[in-house]
Scaffold this motif. Structure first.
Motif, PDB file in Angstrom:
ATOM      1  N   ALA A 381     -21.896  -3.706 -17.948  1.00  0.00           N
ATOM      2  CA  ALA A 381     -22.527  -2.566 -17.271  1.00  0.00           C
ATOM      3  C   ALA A 381     -21.849  -2.205 -15.951  1.00  0.00           C
ATOM      4  CB  ALA A 381     -24.007  -2.864 -17.030  1.00  0.00           C
ATOM      5  N   ILE A 382     -21.494  -3.201 -15.135  1.00  0.00           N
ATOM      6  CA  ILE A 382     -20.977  -2.915 -13.793  1.00  0.00           C
ATOM      7  C   ILE A 382     -19.630  -3.565 -13.531  1.00  0.00           C
ATOM      8  CG2 ILE A 382     -23.284  -2.607 -12.831  1.00  0.00           C
ATOM      9  CD1 ILE A 382     -23.083  -5.408 -11.629  1.00  0.00           C
ATOM     10  N   GLY A 383     -19.053  -4.205 -14.550  1.00  0.00           N
ATOM     11  CA  GLY A 383     -17.805  -4.923 -14.357  1.00  0.00           C
ATOM     12  C   GLY A 383     -16.651  -4.032 -13.939  1.00  0.00           C
ATOM     13  N   ASP A 384     -16.565  -2.824 -14.500  1.00  0.00           N
ATOM     14  CA  ASP A 384     -15.476  -1.924 -14.126  1.00  0.00           C
ATOM     15  C   ASP A 384     -15.551  -1.552 -12.649  1.00  0.00           C
ATOM     16  OD1 ASP A 384     -14.476  -1.977 -16.671  1.00  0.00           O
ATOM     17  OD2 ASP A 384     -15.278  -0.022 -17.263  1.00  0.00           O
ATOM     18  N   GLU A 385     -16.747  -1.313 -12.159  1.00  0.00           N
ATOM     19  CA  GLU A 385     -16.929  -0.966 -10.742  1.00  0.00           C
ATOM     20  C   GLU A 385     -16.521  -2.123  -9.843  1.00  0.00           C
ATOM     21  OE1 GLU A 385     -18.673   1.370  -7.395  1.00  0.00           O
ATOM     22  OE2 GLU A 385     -17.358   1.609  -9.132  1.00  0.00           O
ATOM     23  N   ILE A 386     -16.937  -3.327 -10.187  1.00  0.00           N
ATOM     24  CA  ILE A 386     -16.567  -4.501  -9.391  1.00  0.00           C
ATOM     25  C   ILE A 386     -15.060  -4.741  -9.458  1.00  0.00           C
ATOM     26  CG2 ILE A 386     -16.796  -7.008  -9.233  1.00  0.00           C
ATOM     27  CD1 ILE A 386     -19.726  -6.643 -10.065  1.00  0.00           C
ATOM     28  N   LEU A 387     -14.487  -4.557 -10.623  1.00  0.00           N
ATOM     29  CA  LEU A 387     -13.041  -4.744 -10.779  1.00  0.00           C
ATOM     30  C   LEU A 387     -12.267  -3.781  -9.883  1.00  0.00           C
ATOM     31  CD1 LEU A 387     -10.677  -6.099 -12.222  1.00  0.00           C
ATOM     32  CD2 LEU A 387     -10.982  -4.453 -14.101  1.00  0.00           C
ATOM     33  N   ARG A 388     -12.694  -2.525  -9.816  1.00  0.00           N
ATOM     34  CA  ARG A 388     -12.036  -1.562  -8.930  1.00  0.00           C
ATOM     35  C   ARG A 388     -12.143  -1.999  -7.467  1.00  0.00           C
ATOM     36  NH1 ARG A 388     -14.087   2.228 -12.735  1.00  0.00           N
ATOM     37  NH2 ARG A 388     -16.108   2.253 -11.690  1.00  0.00           N
ATOM     38  N   ASN A 389     -13.327  -2.389  -7.052  1.00  0.00           N
ATOM     39  CA  ASN A 389     -13.535  -2.746  -5.651  1.00  0.00           C
ATOM     40  C   ASN A 389     -12.734  -3.979  -5.255  1.00  0.00           C
ATOM     41  OD1 ASN A 389     -15.343  -0.634  -5.415  1.00  0.00           O
ATOM     42  ND2 ASN A 389     -17.126  -1.905  -5.888  1.00  0.00           N
ATOM     43  N   VAL A 390     -12.770  -4.992  -6.103  1.00  0.00           N
ATOM     44  CA  VAL A 390     -12.035  -6.219  -5.814  1.00  0.00           C
ATOM     45  C   VAL A 390     -10.536  -5.951  -5.755  1.00  0.00           C
ATOM     46  CG1 VAL A 390     -11.414  -8.486  -6.743  1.00  0.00           C
ATOM     47  CG2 VAL A 390     -13.808  -7.765  -6.742  1.00  0.00           C
ATOM     48  N   SER A 391     -10.046  -5.133  -6.660  1.00  0.00           N
ATOM     49  CA  SER A 391      -8.608  -4.843  -6.708  1.00  0.00           C
ATOM     50  C   SER A 391      -8.161  -4.070  -5.476  1.00  0.00           C
ATOM     51  CB  SER A 391      -8.272  -4.054  -7.976  1.00  0.00           C
ATOM     52  OG  SER A 391      -8.582  -4.807  -9.134  1.00  0.00           O
ATOM     53  N   PHE A 392      -8.891  -3.025  -5.102  1.00  0.00           N
ATOM     54  CA  PHE A 392      -8.519  -2.243  -3.922  1.00  0.00           C
ATOM     55  C   PHE A 392      -8.643  -3.071  -2.648  1.00  0.00           C
ATOM     56  CE2 PHE A 392      -9.188   1.774  -6.415  1.00  0.00           C
ATOM     57  CZ  PHE A 392      -7.904   2.272  -6.209  1.00  0.00           C
ATOM     58  N   ALA A 393      -9.681  -3.891  -2.559  1.00  0.00           N
ATOM     59  CA  ALA A 393      -9.840  -4.728  -1.370  1.00  0.00           C
ATOM     60  C   ALA A 393      -8.667  -5.687  -1.216  1.00  0.00           C
ATOM     61  CB  ALA A 393     -11.160  -5.501  -1.455  1.00  0.00           C
ATOM     62  N   ASP A 394      -8.157  -6.198  -2.328  1.00  0.00           N
ATOM     63  CA  ASP A 394      -6.977  -7.068  -2.281  1.00  0.00           C
ATOM     64  C   ASP A 394      -5.748  -6.328  -1.760  1.00  0.00           C
ATOM     65  OD1 ASP A 394      -8.203  -9.349  -3.111  1.00  0.00           O
ATOM     66  OD2 ASP A 394      -7.173  -9.512  -5.024  1.00  0.00           O
ATOM     67  N   ILE A 395      -5.575  -5.098  -2.226  1.00  0.00           N
ATOM     68  CA  ILE A 395      -4.394  -4.324  -1.839  1.00  0.00           C
ATOM     69  C   ILE A 395      -4.360  -4.089  -0.333  1.00  0.00           C
ATOM     70  CG2 ILE A 395      -3.312  -2.041  -1.998  1.00  0.00           C
ATOM     71  CD1 ILE A 395      -4.219  -1.969  -4.933  1.00  0.00           C
ATOM     72  N   VAL A 396      -5.501  -3.764   0.274  1.00  0.00           N
ATOM     73  CA  VAL A 396      -5.517  -3.376   1.693  1.00  0.00           C
ATOM     74  C   VAL A 396      -5.832  -4.550   2.620  1.00  0.00           C
ATOM     75  CG1 VAL A 396      -6.244  -1.066   1.016  1.00  0.00           C
ATOM     76  CG2 VAL A 396      -7.977  -2.727   1.727  1.00  0.00           C
ATOM     77  N   LYS A 397      -5.911  -5.732   2.069  1.00  0.00           N
ATOM     78  CA  LYS A 397      -6.350  -6.896   2.842  1.00  0.00           C
ATOM     79  C   LYS A 397      -5.548  -7.102   4.113  1.00  0.00           C
ATOM     80  CE  LYS A 397      -7.319 -11.842   2.286  1.00  0.00           C
ATOM     81  NZ  LYS A 397      -7.318 -12.983   1.318  1.00  0.00           N
ATOM     82  N   GLU A 398      -4.237  -6.930   4.049  1.00  0.00           N
ATOM     83  CA  GLU A 398      -3.365  -7.183   5.197  1.00  0.00           C
ATOM     84  C   GLU A 398      -2.914  -5.899   5.892  1.00  0.00           C
ATOM     85  OE1 GLU A 398      -2.967 -10.212   6.167  1.00  0.00           O
ATOM     86  OE2 GLU A 398      -3.907 -11.134   4.404  1.00  0.00           O
ATOM     87  N   TYR A 399      -3.531  -4.783   5.569  1.00  0.00           N
ATOM     88  CA  TYR A 399      -3.091  -3.512   6.152  1.00  0.00           C
ATOM     89  C   TYR A 399      -3.278  -3.493   7.666  1.00  0.00           C
ATOM     90  CZ  TYR A 399      -2.149  -0.591   2.029  1.00  0.00           C
ATOM     91  OH  TYR A 399      -1.601  -0.037   0.904  1.00  0.00           O
ATOM     92  N   GLU A 400      -2.292  -2.948   8.359  1.00  0.00           N
ATOM     93  CA  GLU A 400      -2.375  -2.649   9.780  1.00  0.00           C
ATOM     94  C   GLU A 400      -2.347  -1.130   9.943  1.00  0.00           C
ATOM     95  OE1 GLU A 400       0.341  -4.823  12.188  1.00  0.00           O
ATOM     96  OE2 GLU A 400      -0.459  -6.775  11.571  1.00  0.00           O
ATOM     97  N   PRO A 401      -2.523  -0.603  11.166  1.00  0.00           N
ATOM     98  CA  PRO A 401      -2.611   0.849  11.335  1.00  0.00           C
ATOM     99  C   PRO A 401      -1.490   1.633  10.675  1.00  0.00           C
ATOM    100  CG  PRO A 401      -3.297  -0.226  13.345  1.00  0.00           C
ATOM    101  CD  PRO A 401      -2.843  -1.322  12.423  1.00  0.00           C
ATOM    102  N   VAL A 402      -0.247   1.184  10.806  1.00  0.00           N
ATOM    103  CA  VAL A 402       0.862   1.932  10.217  1.00  0.00           C
ATOM    104  C   VAL A 402       0.757   1.985   8.697  1.00  0.00           C
ATOM    105  CG1 VAL A 402       2.378  -0.099  10.086  1.00  0.00           C
ATOM    106  CG2 VAL A 402       3.371   2.194  10.236  1.00  0.00           C
ATOM    107  N   ASP A 403       0.170   0.946   8.095  1.00  0.00           N
ATOM    108  CA  ASP A 403       0.014   0.920   6.640  1.00  0.00           C
ATOM    109  C   ASP A 403      -1.009   1.958   6.176  1.00  0.00           C
ATOM    110  OD1 ASP A 403       1.788  -1.367   6.186  1.00  0.00           O
ATOM    111  OD2 ASP A 403       0.243  -2.513   7.244  1.00  0.00           O
TER     112      ASP A 403
END
Length: 463
Positions: A381-403
């Motif tokens: 029911a909600i796995g796709d939504e959680i998968l999107r959030n977890v994946s995007f959060a991983d991508i931006v985890k180390e982002y700084e302002p220039v990123d």
């Protein structure tokens, strides 16, 4: 001792939806909610905190027809979300998801939404005991019941109650959930190691402020976020329009972060060279408002705090559980739903929709003696939504302002002039930088495929 079929701990969206579904399916159901006051609620209620808003497809995830939701719940219909970086911004006018709701989304009055869910549960026949908390839960795995283990709940007034099934929906603070689940994981490891590590949880703070009409008109139909303005993983301030010319100005930031942890403090617009520590939530908000509007307005006089809103004097502070979710020990007749199981994402500042849906599933399955299927059903029911959030959060985890500036520039290129395709589909023809983001996203989704985003699986519990 009083005995019921289903006992629910917590009266937020997950708990009340579990109660409504369980009672509607014929189970004798009781919900316990300790109850807290709010400036804008008569009497006690769940520990409600106004959410960012409701996106169009989130209503479908909740499994509601949007026309069911009372008009007094909705503050503002939304047309867009604006993401502001240090020198680049991007505006999105579609979520890119199929949805029945005709607008981008809406902001809503959280307490009224919670109260509506309570009414639905009561109308279905659930016994809602607001003002009565749960102090302890013990599970008897050797119970003689043909339906498996039973549970004894010790209440805040000292009384005890026995239940065949329990739904733990006590939110990201998990006052009961952690100890209750430790019955099945300790001494090997505490559930708090999964759900409550300081490095993966956040605190949020917001203020209700009255804006001058001409200024409020600039964002009256959009959510506004500033990324790369303050340090910390998924740390950002926001402005969300409410009713009249009132908006919520807030932020989310990691718990326990220190100024010494910031590699490049001079890159963040809301930090100053003379800072000895990281600013408080209220100071961050004051700096944001000064930065954005201080040239034309006196912040405290022209954009004052509205003290009859929110939890206390126009302000709210609340935890965000930004970990990956856990499975439930269904073999012990226990389901964990909503924020208690780790479904709230600091990346998008929202978890109401997944709390509602997981609560509905838990209540229905408990009432029909089918709780053993809960972990599989909520993932569908909600796995796709959680998968999107977890994946995007991983991508931006180390982002700084220039990123953030780079990423928003790429998104602008990906949006282009196209109107018919999703943002992901447009990315394939938007150049190398867009392809880089898409590749990162696909890699992380692949890593967490088939429910791999769950950090404590069902087979790790001991019965």
């Amino acid at each position: 001792m009083e005995r019921v079929d289903v006992a629910i701990v917590g009266g937020g969206p997950a708990g009340t939806c579990a109660a409504e579904r369980a009672a509607a399916h014929g189970a004798e159901t009781v919900l316990f909610e300790q109850g807290v006051p709010r400036e804008d609620r008569d009497g006690l209620g769940p520990d409600s905190t106004d959410a960012a808003g409701m996106l169009d497809y989130w209503i479908d995830i909740m499994d509601f027809d949007y026309r069911e939701i009372p008009d007094e719940v909705v503050h503002r219909e939304l047309e867009a979300t604006e993401f502001v970086g240090p020198s680049t911004s991007v505006t999105m006018t579609t979520t890119g998801m199929d949805a029945s709701y005709p607008k981008f989304g809406y902001t809503f009055h959280r307490a009224r939404m919670d109260d509506w869910l309570h009414e639905r549960a009561a109308d279905a026949g659930a016994d809602l005991r607001v003002g009565t908390g749960v102090k302890d839960l013990e599970t008897d795995l050797r119970a003689s019941s043909e339906k498996g283990p039973t549970h004894t709940l010790t209440l805040s007034d000292g009384d005890q109650l026995e239940a065949q099934y329990v739904v733990l929906a006590d939110g990201p603070q998990r006052r009961i959930t952690l100890d209750a689940l430790d019955q099945f994981t300790a001494p090997a490891r505490s559930v708090s190691d999964y759900l409550s590590p300081p490095e993966a949880n956040h605190i949020a703070y917001q203020e209700y402020r009255e804006f001058p009409p001409e200024l409020f008109a600039e964002f009256e139909d959009s959510l506004k976020f500033w990324w790369g303005y303050m340090p910390g993983e998924t740390a950002y301030p926001w402005v969300f329009p409410n009713d009249g010319t009132v908006a919520r100005v807030g932020l989310t930031m990691p718990i326990g972060m220190e100024l010494e942890d910031v590699a490049n403090p001079g890159a963040y617009k809301l930090l100053r060279p003379d800072d000895d520590t990281l600013p408080s939530g209220s100071e961050y908000i004051r700096r944001l408002l000064e930065l954005e509007y201080g040239d034309e307005y006196d912040i405290e006089t022209d954009i004052p705090v509205v003290e009859d809103r929110g939890k206390s004097k126009g302000t709210e502070t609340y935890p965000i559980s930004s970990t990956r979710p856990i499975d439930s020990p269904v073999g012990a007749n226990i389901a964990v739903a909503g924020g208690a199981m780790g479904t709230t994402s600091a990346f998008h500042e929202g978890g109401y929709h997944v709390a509602v849906r997981s609560g509905k599933i838990a209540g229905r399955l408990a009432a029909t003696d089918s709780l053993e299927h809960y972990n599989d059903v909520w993932k569908r029911a909600i796995g796709d939504e959680i998968l999107r959030n977890v994946s995007f959060a991983d991508i931006v985890k180390e982002y700084e302002p220039v990123d953030w500036d780079w990423a928003f520039g790429v998104v602008n290129e990906m949006q282009g002039d196209a109107t018919g395709d999703s943002l992901i589909e447009r990315g394939y023809s938007a150049g190398l930088d867009a392809s880089k983001i898409l590749l990162q996203y696909k890699k992380r989704k692949y890593r967490y495929r088939n429910g791999g985003y769950v950090q404590l699986t069902e087979d790790e519990y001991f019965y």
